[in-house]
Enzyme design. Structure first.
Site, mmCIF file in Angstrom:
data_model
loop_
_atom_site.group_PDB
_atom_site.id
_atom_site.type_symbol
_atom_site.label_atom_id
_atom_site.label_comp_id
_atom_site.label_asym_id
_atom_site.label_seq_id
_atom_site.Cartn_x
_atom_site.Cartn_y
_atom_site.Cartn_z
ATOM 1 N N GLU A 274 -0.241 -16.551 -12.717
ATOM 2 C CA GLU A 274 0.105 -17.921 -13.111
ATOM 3 C C GLU A 274 -0.814 -18.514 -14.183
ATOM 4 O O GLU A 274 -1.175 -19.681 -14.073
ATOM 5 C CB GLU A 274 0.069 -18.792 -11.857
ATOM 6 C CG GLU A 274 -1.327 -19.009 -11.235
ATOM 7 C CD GLU A 274 -1.643 -18.114 -10.037
ATOM 8 O OE1 GLU A 274 -1.054 -17.025 -9.945
ATOM 9 O OE2 GLU A 274 -2.484 -18.499 -9.217
ATOM 10 N N HIS A 305 7.915 -18.951 -8.427
ATOM 11 C CA HIS A 305 6.619 -18.906 -7.724
ATOM 12 C C HIS A 305 5.492 -19.220 -8.711
ATOM 13 O O HIS A 305 4.647 -20.084 -8.467
ATOM 14 C CB HIS A 305 6.468 -17.503 -7.110
ATOM 15 C CG HIS A 305 5.133 -17.186 -6.515
ATOM 16 N ND1 HIS A 305 4.984 -16.785 -5.199
ATOM 17 C CD2 HIS A 305 3.882 -17.160 -7.035
ATOM 18 C CE1 HIS A 305 3.711 -16.548 -4.958
ATOM 19 N NE2 HIS A 305 3.019 -16.761 -6.047
ATOM 20 N N GLU A 306 5.494 -18.523 -9.855
ATOM 21 C CA GLU A 306 4.423 -18.750 -10.844
ATOM 22 C C GLU A 306 4.487 -20.171 -11.386
ATOM 23 O O GLU A 306 3.462 -20.801 -11.639
ATOM 24 C CB GLU A 306 4.529 -17.744 -11.985
ATOM 25 C CG GLU A 306 4.477 -16.273 -11.557
ATOM 26 C CD GLU A 306 3.351 -15.945 -10.613
ATOM 27 O OE1 GLU A 306 2.262 -16.529 -10.734
ATOM 28 O OE2 GLU A 306 3.564 -15.099 -9.716
HETATM 29 ZN ZN LIG Z 1 0.990 -16.652 -6.501
#
Ligand SMILES: [Zn+2]
Length: 838
Positions: A274, A305-306
């Protein structure tokens, strides 16, 4: 100048990090990185310089750096002696305000840690990218490598001019220099070192933009030039725009980092990372051939998610790695939640129920399991904690929390948390306070019961009167689903909400004599292992694929698999249920998991491997042949054929003929390079493809993936000399990249060839400690895990553990986990004879 080969105090401890944070406050770090040497294969090193500005209340501290050499240290304008132990550069004579300039040389990475260098075999192009979490930015520039010492960063990167030069911030200046260009980037907001990032090389780029109500964000999607034709940038940009719209609204916060580039990189050690403004992804998400809906869902999940991390993790960051879950559990939950909320994958919780929870259940039953809020004494421990507890159990428990406080209160709490702690660092206490404020509920007992404990309850059902029993007592709300059998079809008769507090809870619902199936936690809201009673087992054996509710089917498939792993259901019975119902399983993620579990059961649990694998291969072959042309199911079964062919050569002639183009593939089946390699690997492992055949395939697929697949297939051939070479290469050949090491290990473990590798057992236990000391943790962990021998008893590993009580805790953790996997295999295998008598 000082040069060191073997780093000194590299494994930074929590105590040291806290001590450093108590005496310095970092303002800015300016990095000047020169990677013009990258295209010269004979050069292993690059020039790097950091200028660190910080306040200090002590006259001494240190700066972290791992690399080739430290050439010059200057403190407040004066030369300072270079005092570097290979990991820490000692500084003395500090004043209240300090400017420290350090000139050093770093080393290009082959392990995916730090600044990874990759040369594309297709066109010779050289690509660089960085991967740091938890602590590898110090391999690229001198810095303060701990999450709570945030700095505003300015990057200058000097590189060859023919390609992209990227960092997390936007480019602000560019100047020609000898042999390239020097690009400068805008100063970042305060950031932890592990989320800074750099990428350089002739990456192919697709531009886009997202226009929100309050801001617009420039988007970029990048991949190696030779993969450009496979990049479906439109879909990725669509997910990105939907995600940004969703998160900026849900968190009530603008996207904080300017532009948003997403780059797919080679030989990547994880799914994605990320880095604000420059998110890195594995190239496995750029599909070279056909991809199933499950693969697209997984990619979308990772993108979201990122993106959640842009706030949770990047904007607000855990103080130390004990609270890694703060960002990972949250992002893992959000990946699935946003997949549903954006309309991209409405049934994403089905995949979660099967795959993510399966990961958590396995991890939570290991002797090394830990509370979600963990005790992480040092960086090596942090590195190993990116596991099924931190991600999947944490996300499962958050799912439960959202059910408990309600979605509105949960997001209001998140908004409050971001508003209060933006650009700062937090612990569990800060999140609980924000959620309690927003929900008006006391979360301390919930936290104590779920975040600060280990293990999971197993839920069993009693029928008269209907009751749910849990062996590990946890407070949670579950729904109990009741199903009737109507002429072979399982029909839902509704479900009942039950609050579980004690060991046994009577459910206020009648179970009629004809109730065929009772499923505790039928909606998968809680985190628990579900056990079916004998009558329910009989019902799903007959009618599992007739259940229309995919979440309920996911819970049943998981219950069956957990019962196999616990030695309570015969592996042969699981295989029979899978053979019967998997061909009618319509959810591709569930189908994937069932086939993977079946293959695992054959390798690890059944008593008659030869017969079971032959039967399984036949079933997979038939399912492939009869699946709808071009369907996901056809592709998933075709992949399973390749896996099954490792252990059985019964279809080798047909598979070889199809690969050679001498026989037709099933209509509609995309025989793309990855599927071809999957089959060829199976053929090689069972002795039906020689080096000539493998080399011919590598010529046909002369790409980086083809090169890696060739290595794996060559190492898989069941010959003594081949396995010896693979064994030696894995341990001793330090020129192998991370991917090539994985391929070698994969080959070395292929097939049913224990007789070929048993001779290395002693060697394994002699090599692991030296390897741990001399190799990077990423590589050492792969060796220790990947080459752990499948022995007939645990005496050798027990002897090693007894004799090495003082070996590094993280090495012991891996060995203890492998021992537990082996012990489970042996236990379950031993139970089979008795289970099949009934
Ligand atoms: Zn993560």
């Amino acid at each position: 100048m000082q040069t060191r080969q073997h780093p000194g105090d590299e494994n930074l401890s929590r105590e040291d990090a806290a001590a450093r944070a108590s005496v310095i406050v970092v303002d800015t770090i300016e990095v000047d990185l020169d990677v013009r040497s990258a295209t010269d294969a004979s050069r292993e090193d690059f020039a790097t310089q950091s200028t660190l500005r910080f306040r200090a209340s002590s006259s001494e501290t240190w700066v972290d750096f791992l690399g080739v050499s430290v050439e010059e240290v200057e403190v407040n304008g004066a030369q300072h002696p270079v005092d570097w132990d290979g990991a820490r550069i000692r500084l003395t004579g500090l004043t209240e305000e300090n400017t420290v300039r350090i000139r050093a040389r770093g080393r290009y990475s082959r392990s995916g840690e730090g600044l990874h260098r990759f040369t594309d075999p297709v066109d010779g192009a050289v690509y660089l990218y960085t991967q740091y979490e938890p602590a590898d930015s110090r391999r690229v520039y001198p810095c303060f490598e701990q999450p709570d010492l945030k700095a505003r960063w300015t990057f200058h990167i000097t590189a060859a001019a023919d390609g992209v030069i990227l960092s997390g911030g936007a480019e602000v200046a560019r100047a020609e220099v000898e042999g390239g260009v020097r690009v400068s980037f805008a100063e970042t907001p305060p950031l932890s070192s592990y989320v800074t990032a750099v990428a350089v090389g002739p990456y192919h780029r697709v531009d886009g933009a997202w226009q929100g109500d309050r801001q617009s964000v420039d988007l970029g999607v990048l991949v190696r030039a030779s993969l450009a034709e496979h990049l479906d940038a439109d879909e990725i940009l669509d997910i990105t725009r939907r995600g940004l719209a969703f998160f900026t609204t849900a968190f009530d916060q603008d996207y904080p980092w300017g532009k948003y580039d997403q780059i797919f990189v080679p030989e990547y050690n994880l799914g994605a990372m990320e880095n604000p403004g420059l998110v890195t992804f594995t190239e496995a998400y750029v599909f070279r051939g056909a991809a199933t809906a499950a693969q697209r869902e997984a990619r979308s999940n990772t993108i979201l998610h990122e993106m959640a991390h842009m706030w949770f993790g990047d904007l607000v960051t855990m103080r130390w790695w004990d609270d890694l879950w703060l960002k990972e559990s949250f992002a893992d939950f959000m990946g699935t939640h946003a997949n549903v909320a954006t309309g991209l994958h409405p049934d994403a919780w089905v995949t979660f129920a099967s795959r993510r929870k399966g990961w958590a259940y396995v991890q939570d039953q290991l002797p090394t399991t830990h509370p979600i809020v963990a005790d992480i004494p040092d960086l090596e421990a942090a590195k190993l904690n990116f596991d099924g507890i931190t991600y999947a159990k944490g996300a499962s428990v958050l799912k439960q929390l959202v059910g408990f406080v309600g979605e509105d209160a949960f997001f209001r709490g998140a908004q409050r948390y971001f508003a209060t702690h933006a650009y700062g660092n937090t612990t569990l206490e800060d999140l609980l306070a924000a959620l309690e404020d927003a929900s008006g509920r006391d979360l301390r007992s919930w936290s104590a019961a779920w975040l600060e404990t280990t293990g999971l309850p197993t839920l069993t059902v009693e029928r008269g009167p209907l009751a749910v029993v849990q062996d590990v007592v946890r407070p949670h709300a579950v729904r109990v689903g009741l199903w009737d059998d109507e002429a072979g079809r399982l029909v839902a008769r509704g479900d009942v909400a039950v609050d579980l507090f004690g060991e046994r809870t009577v459910v206020d619902a009648p179970v009629l004599p004809d109730t065929a199936l009772v499923i505790a936690n039928v909606d998968d809201r809680s985190y628990a292992k579900v056990r079916l009673d004998a009558r329910s087992l009989a019902a799903v054996t007959a009618g599992l694929s007739s259940m229309p509710d995919a979440v309920a089917r996911g819970v049943v498939w998981a219950a069956l698999w957990n019962a196999v792993r616990d030695g309570e259901l015969a592996a042969s019975r699981y295989l029979a249920i899978a053979a019967d119902h998997a061909p009618r399983e319509s959810h591709p993620a569930l189908l994937n998991d069932v086939l993977a579990h079946a293959a695992f059961a054959i390798r690890h649990y059944v008593s008659d491997v030869e017969q079971s694998s032959a039967a399984w291969l036949e079933g997979a072959w038939h399912a492939m042949a009869t699946a709808d042309a071009g369907s996901d199911a056809q592709l998933i079964w075709a992949r399973a054929v390749g896996v099954a062919a490792e252990l059985s050569g019964d279809r080798a002639a047909e598979m070889s003929a199809i690969l050679a183009g001498e026989a037709p593939a099933p209509a509609g089946l995309p025989l793309d390079p990855d599927l071809r390699w999957g089959w060829l690997f199976g053929l090689a492992a069972s002795g039906h493809a020689d080096a000539t055949r493998i080399d011919a395939e590598a010529e046909r697929d002369a790409t980086a993936s083809g090169r890696t697949a060739r290595l794996a297939a060559l190492a898989a051939r069941p010959e003594v000399s081949v396995r010896r070479d693979a064994w030696r290469a894995a341990w001793d050949d330090e020129t192998l990249t991370n991917d090539h090491l994985d391929a070698t290990i994969r080959g070395a473990r292929a097939g049913e060839t224990r007789d070929l590798v048993a001779e290395f057992d002693v060697d394994y236990f002699e090599r692991i400690l030296p390897a741990w000391r001399s190799r990077s943790i990423e590589i050492a962990a792969r060796l220790v895990r990947g080459l752990f021998p499948a022995m007939d008893d645990t005496s050798a590993v027990d002897a090693w553990l007894d004799a090495h009580t003082d070996s590094p805790g993280s090495l012991r953790r891996i060995v203890i986990e492998q021992r537990d996997h082996l012990a489970r295999d042996l236990r379950v295998r031993a139970a089979q004879a008795q289970l099949t008598q009934h």
